[in-house]
Design a protein around this motif. Structure first.
Motif, PDB file in Angstrom:
ATOM      1  N   LEU A   1     -35.055 -19.731  23.617  1.00 19.02           N
ATOM      2  CA  LEU A   1     -36.085 -18.862  23.051  1.00 19.02           C
ATOM      3  C   LEU A   1     -37.444 -19.410  23.476  1.00 19.02           C
ATOM      4  O   LEU A   1     -37.646 -20.632  23.519  1.00 19.02           O
ATOM      5  CB  LEU A   1     -35.993 -18.817  21.529  1.00 19.02           C
ATOM      6  N   HIS A   2     -38.363 -18.487  23.763  1.00 16.65           N
ATOM      7  CA  HIS A   2     -39.646 -18.917  24.318  1.00 16.65           C
ATOM      8  C   HIS A   2     -40.734 -17.900  23.928  1.00 16.65           C
ATOM      9  O   HIS A   2     -40.481 -16.970  23.155  1.00 16.65           O
ATOM     10  CB  HIS A   2     -39.518 -19.052  25.838  1.00 16.65           C
ATOM     11  N   GLY A   3     -41.925 -18.090  24.501  1.00 14.48           N
ATOM     12  CA  GLY A   3     -43.028 -17.177  24.201  1.00 14.48           C
ATOM     13  C   GLY A   3     -43.003 -15.915  25.024  1.00 14.48           C
ATOM     14  O   GLY A   3     -43.701 -14.943  24.725  1.00 14.48           O
ATOM     15  N   THR A   4     -42.205 -15.915  26.104  1.00 17.83           N
ATOM     16  CA  THR A   4     -42.061 -14.744  26.970  1.00 17.83           C
ATOM     17  C   THR A   4     -40.601 -14.621  27.369  1.00 17.83           C
ATOM     18  O   THR A   4     -39.813 -15.565  27.220  1.00 17.83           O
ATOM     19  CB  THR A   4     -42.921 -14.876  28.248  1.00 17.83           C
ATOM     20  N   ASN A   5     -40.229 -13.472  27.908  1.00 22.05           N
ATOM     21  CA  ASN A   5     -38.876 -13.269  28.413  1.00 22.05           C
ATOM     22  C   ASN A   5     -38.820 -13.698  29.881  1.00 22.05           C
ATOM     23  O   ASN A   5     -39.746 -13.441  30.647  1.00 22.05           O
ATOM     24  CB  ASN A   5     -38.477 -11.798  28.302  1.00 22.05           C
ATOM     25  N   GLY A   6     -37.742 -14.381  30.270  1.00 16.22           N
ATOM     26  CA  GLY A   6     -37.632 -14.811  31.657  1.00 16.22           C
ATOM     27  C   GLY A   6     -36.567 -15.866  31.842  1.00 16.22           C
ATOM     28  O   GLY A   6     -35.454 -15.750  31.321  1.00 16.22           O
ATOM     29  N   GLU A   7     -36.898 -16.919  32.580  1.00 14.06           N
ATOM     30  CA  GLU A   7     -35.970 -18.019  32.831  1.00 14.06           C
ATOM     31  C   GLU A   7     -36.717 -19.344  32.726  1.00 14.06           C
ATOM     32  O   GLU A   7     -37.930 -19.407  32.904  1.00 14.06           O
ATOM     33  CB  GLU A   7     -35.344 -17.910  34.233  1.00 14.06           C
ATOM     34  N   MET A   8     -35.977 -20.421  32.442  1.00 13.52           N
ATOM     35  CA  MET A   8     -36.535 -21.766  32.444  1.00 13.52           C
ATOM     36  C   MET A   8     -35.605 -22.697  33.205  1.00 13.52           C
ATOM     37  O   MET A   8     -34.399 -22.463  33.277  1.00 13.52           O
ATOM     38  CB  MET A   8     -36.737 -22.285  31.016  1.00 13.52           C
TER      39      MET A   8
ATOM     40  N   GLN B   1     -45.288  -9.713  10.150  1.00 14.18           N
ATOM     41  CA  GLN B   1     -44.718  -8.753   9.192  1.00 14.18           C
ATOM     42  C   GLN B   1     -44.160  -9.461   7.961  1.00 14.18           C
ATOM     43  O   GLN B   1     -43.711  -8.816   7.019  1.00 14.18           O
ATOM     44  CB  GLN B   1     -43.590  -7.950   9.844  1.00 14.18           C
ATOM     45  N   ASN B   2     -44.201 -10.798   7.953  1.00 17.76           N
ATOM     46  CA  ASN B   2     -43.588 -11.594   6.890  1.00 17.76           C
ATOM     47  C   ASN B   2     -42.125 -11.230   6.701  1.00 17.76           C
ATOM     48  O   ASN B   2     -41.620 -11.132   5.576  1.00 17.76           O
ATOM     49  CB  ASN B   2     -44.358 -11.451   5.576  1.00 17.76           C
ATOM     50  N   ARG B   3     -41.423 -11.046   7.826  1.00 13.45           N
ATOM     51  CA  ARG B   3     -40.000 -10.725   7.782  1.00 13.45           C
ATOM     52  C   ARG B   3     -39.136 -11.967   7.976  1.00 13.45           C
ATOM     53  O   ARG B   3     -37.919 -11.859   8.131  1.00 13.45           O
ATOM     54  CB  ARG B   3     -39.649  -9.674   8.835  1.00 13.45           C
ATOM     55  N   ALA B   4     -39.760 -13.158   7.980  1.00 14.41           N
ATOM     56  CA  ALA B   4     -39.019 -14.411   7.946  1.00 14.41           C
ATOM     57  C   ALA B   4     -39.359 -15.091   6.625  1.00 14.41           C
ATOM     58  O   ALA B   4     -40.522 -15.403   6.367  1.00 14.41           O
ATOM     59  CB  ALA B   4     -39.410 -15.308   9.117  1.00 14.41           C
ATOM     60  N   ILE B   5     -38.361 -15.292   5.787  1.00 11.69           N
ATOM     61  CA  ILE B   5     -38.606 -15.924   4.492  1.00 11.69           C
ATOM     62  C   ILE B   5     -39.013 -17.381   4.681  1.00 11.69           C
ATOM     63  O   ILE B   5     -39.988 -17.852   4.091  1.00 11.69           O
ATOM     64  CB  ILE B   5     -37.356 -15.838   3.597  1.00 11.69           C
ATOM     65  N   MET B   6     -38.282 -18.099   5.541  1.00 14.39           N
ATOM     66  CA  MET B   6     -38.571 -19.509   5.800  1.00 14.39           C
ATOM     67  C   MET B   6     -38.604 -19.774   7.302  1.00 14.39           C
ATOM     68  O   MET B   6     -37.919 -19.098   8.082  1.00 14.39           O
ATOM     69  CB  MET B   6     -37.534 -20.427   5.138  1.00 14.39           C
ATOM     70  N   VAL B   7     -39.410 -20.760   7.676  1.00  9.92           N
ATOM     71  CA  VAL B   7     -39.518 -21.199   9.064  1.00  9.92           C
ATOM     72  C   VAL B   7     -39.418 -22.721   9.069  1.00  9.92           C
ATOM     73  O   VAL B   7     -40.029 -23.390   8.235  1.00  9.92           O
ATOM     74  CB  VAL B   7     -40.857 -20.770   9.699  1.00  9.92           C
ATOM     75  N   MET B   8     -38.661 -23.253   9.986  1.00  4.20           N
ATOM     76  CA  MET B   8     -38.537 -24.702  10.126  1.00  4.20           C
ATOM     77  C   MET B   8     -38.671 -25.037  11.608  1.00  4.20           C
ATOM     78  O   MET B   8     -38.021 -24.421  12.452  1.00  4.20           O
ATOM     79  CB  MET B   8     -37.180 -25.166   9.587  1.00  4.20           C
ATOM     80  N   PHE B   9     -39.546 -25.983  11.939  1.00  6.43           N
ATOM     81  CA  PHE B   9     -39.696 -26.363  13.345  1.00  6.43           C
ATOM     82  C   PHE B   9     -39.940 -27.855  13.464  1.00  6.43           C
ATOM     83  O   PHE B   9     -40.278 -28.534  12.494  1.00  6.43           O
ATOM     84  CB  PHE B   9     -40.807 -25.557  14.029  1.00  6.43           C
ATOM     85  N   GLU B  10     -39.754 -28.365  14.694  1.00  3.88           N
ATOM     86  CA  GLU B  10     -39.912 -29.789  14.944  1.00  3.88           C
ATOM     87  C   GLU B  10     -41.281 -30.072  15.542  1.00  3.88           C
ATOM     88  O   GLU B  10     -41.747 -29.359  16.441  1.00  3.88           O
ATOM     89  CB  GLU B  10     -38.817 -30.280  15.896  1.00  3.88           C
ATOM     90  N   PHE B  11     -41.916 -31.115  15.043  1.00  4.71           N
ATOM     91  CA  PHE B  11     -43.184 -31.610  15.581  1.00  4.71           C
ATOM     92  C   PHE B  11     -42.895 -32.954  16.222  1.00  4.71           C
ATOM     93  O   PHE B  11     -42.593 -33.922  15.532  1.00  4.71           O
ATOM     94  CB  PHE B  11     -44.207 -31.741  14.448  1.00  4.71           C
TER      95      PHE B  11
ATOM     96  N   SER C   1     -42.447 -15.124  18.260  1.00  3.30           N
ATOM     97  CA  SER C   1     -42.021 -14.604  16.954  1.00  3.30           C
ATOM     98  C   SER C   1     -43.166 -13.892  16.245  1.00  3.30           C
ATOM     99  O   SER C   1     -43.128 -13.712  15.024  1.00  3.30           O
ATOM    100  CB  SER C   1     -41.515 -15.764  16.071  1.00  3.30           C
ATOM    101  N   MET C   2     -44.189 -13.520  16.998  1.00  7.83           N
ATOM    102  CA  MET C   2     -45.409 -12.979  16.424  1.00  7.83           C
ATOM    103  C   MET C   2     -45.152 -11.807  15.477  1.00  7.83           C
ATOM    104  O   MET C   2     -45.680 -11.761  14.368  1.00  7.83           O
ATOM    105  CB  MET C   2     -46.354 -12.533  17.544  1.00  7.83           C
ATOM    106  N   ASN C   3     -44.318 -10.873  15.888  1.00 10.96           N
ATOM    107  CA  ASN C   3     -44.100  -9.676  15.068  1.00 10.96           C
ATOM    108  C   ASN C   3     -43.351  -9.984  13.777  1.00 10.96           C
ATOM    109  O   ASN C   3     -43.737  -9.539  12.698  1.00 10.96           O
ATOM    110  CB  ASN C   3     -43.346  -8.608  15.870  1.00 10.96           C
ATOM    111  N   VAL C   4     -42.256 -10.747  13.885  1.00 12.65           N
ATOM    112  CA  VAL C   4     -41.469 -11.036  12.684  1.00 12.65           C
ATOM    113  C   VAL C   4     -42.281 -11.871  11.697  1.00 12.65           C
ATOM    114  O   VAL C   4     -42.137 -11.722  10.475  1.00 12.65           O
ATOM    115  CB  VAL C   4     -40.132 -11.724  13.052  1.00 12.65           C
ATOM    116  N   LEU C   5     -43.175 -12.720  12.199  1.00 13.01           N
ATOM    117  CA  LEU C   5     -43.973 -13.555  11.306  1.00 13.01           C
ATOM    118  C   LEU C   5     -45.142 -12.789  10.691  1.00 13.01           C
ATOM    119  O   LEU C   5     -45.404 -12.904   9.489  1.00 13.01           O
ATOM    120  CB  LEU C   5     -44.482 -14.790  12.059  1.00 13.01           C
TER     121      LEU C   5
ATOM    122  N   LEU D   1     -42.789 -19.875  18.474  1.00 10.16           N
ATOM    123  CA  LEU D   1     -43.526 -19.209  17.385  1.00 10.16           C
ATOM    124  C   LEU D   1     -44.372 -18.069  17.933  1.00 10.16           C
ATOM    125  O   LEU D   1     -44.492 -17.017  17.300  1.00 10.16           O
ATOM    126  CB  LEU D   1     -44.398 -20.224  16.651  1.00 10.16           C
ATOM    127  N   GLN D   2     -44.959 -18.265  19.107  1.00  9.05           N
ATOM    128  CA  GLN D   2     -45.715 -17.184  19.745  1.00  9.05           C
ATOM    129  C   GLN D   2     -44.815 -15.982  19.989  1.00  9.05           C
ATOM    130  O   GLN D   2     -45.211 -14.838  19.779  1.00  9.05           O
ATOM    131  CB  GLN D   2     -46.305 -17.659  21.072  1.00  9.05           C
TER     132      GLN D   2
END
Length: 411
Positions: A215-222, A297-307, A291-295, A288-289
């Motif tokens: 998952l990334h900020g754009t659709n494509g390949e890595m 819209q507050n359609r994600a109850i919880m978010v967890m990420f690594e720093f 996920s702009m729309n789902v966030l 997270l970028q």
């Protein structure tokens, strides 16, 4: 750099909309900031005093001297009774009653690795499925034995396989966990573990979907190191520069695109995501970028990420967006400030003092350290990596539960 500049412009656009047209929805009636829950179940934004911020900062730094990796392998005390919290949150959302009955609990496990986060949530939400950290490690070790090998850290980097299980061993609920693992070798191992643990997935009940993509900020390949093709858990399996010799390419999509394609709807509203978990090799801000729309819209109850600022400073394969050498650099305070503006409270997760520490005189510590609301004024100097957990204030019971665990900022 252009992608990050675009992301920041979009974030600023969202901030201006929130400030001008919906500040009262985020902050509470009349913009008053307090920790009192409203009758519509939305939680008002809690703001720390300078004394609270100083007290929490001092306890956080002291905790690093007591247990240097306390932020890397947290106890996740907020997981207790998460099924009840999610059920209450769903019943108070704007989703219609018919949609509530049709939609299962939805968890996105991005950066699935050996699958222990998936197992945690399946055990918490549908324990009768018998897919949990204990059964998962048994399956992983059986696969290694079949292949006459041993997988590195097969019980998880934080001894995840030894976690206590849900005391309820019989309840089965409709749950859908999507596991995204870009490493082909680890993906194949997860598919085999799925066959052993959940060979028959009937209509209804719990389901574990495994995807060989990132998952990334754009659709494509890595591009990923060639070690990802054949070794499960290999330390060399990291993101590499495009054009690297022998690199393998893996498809990547945005969270928004995945949700739109997997759960098509006649309306513009995305499905309700109960947990959006991200562990993306230092590219968590990019995910997270995406996920702009789902966030927003507050359609994600919880978010967890690594720093993990250290990833950009690693020897032969520096990568990631966090830290002094982030490429491009994004700070934790920028990310959590944006999440705050669209209605999310964020916390640094932690490992509580255990009995051995207490016997040595270590004082009590909070389950969470609050970042949002002037509670953390500068980037935390974590040792190793840290996990950040956030909750939408729209789902007041969940957001309030996290606030209750940040005991230092309530003194």
């Amino acid at each position: 750099q252009k992608k990050v500049d675009d992301m920041k412009q979009r974030m600023e656009h969202v901030k201006s909309i929130q400030r001008s047209s919906s500040a009262s929805a985020i902050l509470g009636v009349g913009g008053v900031r307090s920790s009192t829950k409203q009758t519509n179940k939305q939680l008002n934004r809690h703001t720390c005093t300078k004394d609270q911020e100083t007290l929490q900062s001092n306890r956080l730094q002291k905790r690093f001297s007591e247990w240097w990796s306390h932020s890397a392998c947290p106890d996740q005390v907020w997981m207790d009774h998460i099924d009840t919290l999610f059920a209450d949150a769903t019943s108070t959302s704007t989703t219609t009653q018919q949609q509530q009955q049709q939609q299962p609990y939805l968890v996105l496990d991005i950066g699935c690795n050996k699958g222990y986060t998936s197992a945690d949530f399946l055990d918490a939400l549908s324990p009768g499925t018998n897919m949990n950290p204990h059964t998962l490690v048994t399956a992983i070790r059986a696969i290694a034995k079949e292949d006459d090998t041993k997988f590195d850290r097969d019980g998880g980097v934080c001894n995840d396989s030894k976690k206590a299980l849900n005391r309820d061993r019989s309840t089965v609920r409709d749950v859908e966990v999507h596991c995204f693992e870009p490493s082909p070798a680890t993906y194949e191992m997860l598919i085999r573990a799925h066959t052993k643990l959940m060979p028959k997935e009937e209509d209804g009940g719990a389901k574990w979907f495994i995807h060989n993509k990132g998952l990334h900020g754009t659709n494509g390949e890595m591009s990923w190191h060639s070690a990802c093709a054949h070794a499960v858990g290999d330390e060399l399996c990291t993101i590499v520069d495009e054009g690297t010799s022998d690199a393998i390419t893996v498809p990547v999509v945005t969270v928004d695109t995945f949700l739109e394609e997997t759960y098509p709807s006649s309306s513009s509203e995305l499905p309700l995501v109960h947990m959006l978990k991200i562990d993306a090799e230092g590219l968590d801000p990019a995910v997270l970028q995406g996920s702009m729309n789902v966030l927003t819209q507050n359609r994600a109850i919880m978010v967890m990420f690594e720093f993990n600022p250290g990833l950009s400073e690693k020897g032969d394969h520096p990568h990631g967006m966090w830290g002094r050498n982030g490429n491009p650099r994004v700070t934790l305070m920028e990310v959590t400030s944006w999440l705050d503006d669209i209605g999310y409270d964020c916390y640094l997760d932690t490992h509580l003092p255990d009995e051995n520490e207490k016997n040595k005189g270590v004082l009590e510590a909070p389950g969470l350290y609050r970042i949002t609301g002037d509670c953390m004024s500068k980037e935390p100097s974590v040792r190793g990596w840290a996990n950040v957990v956030c909750a939408s204030r729209k789902y007041g019971n969940v957001a309030e539960r996290l606030l209750e665990l940040a005991t230092v900022v309530q003194t």
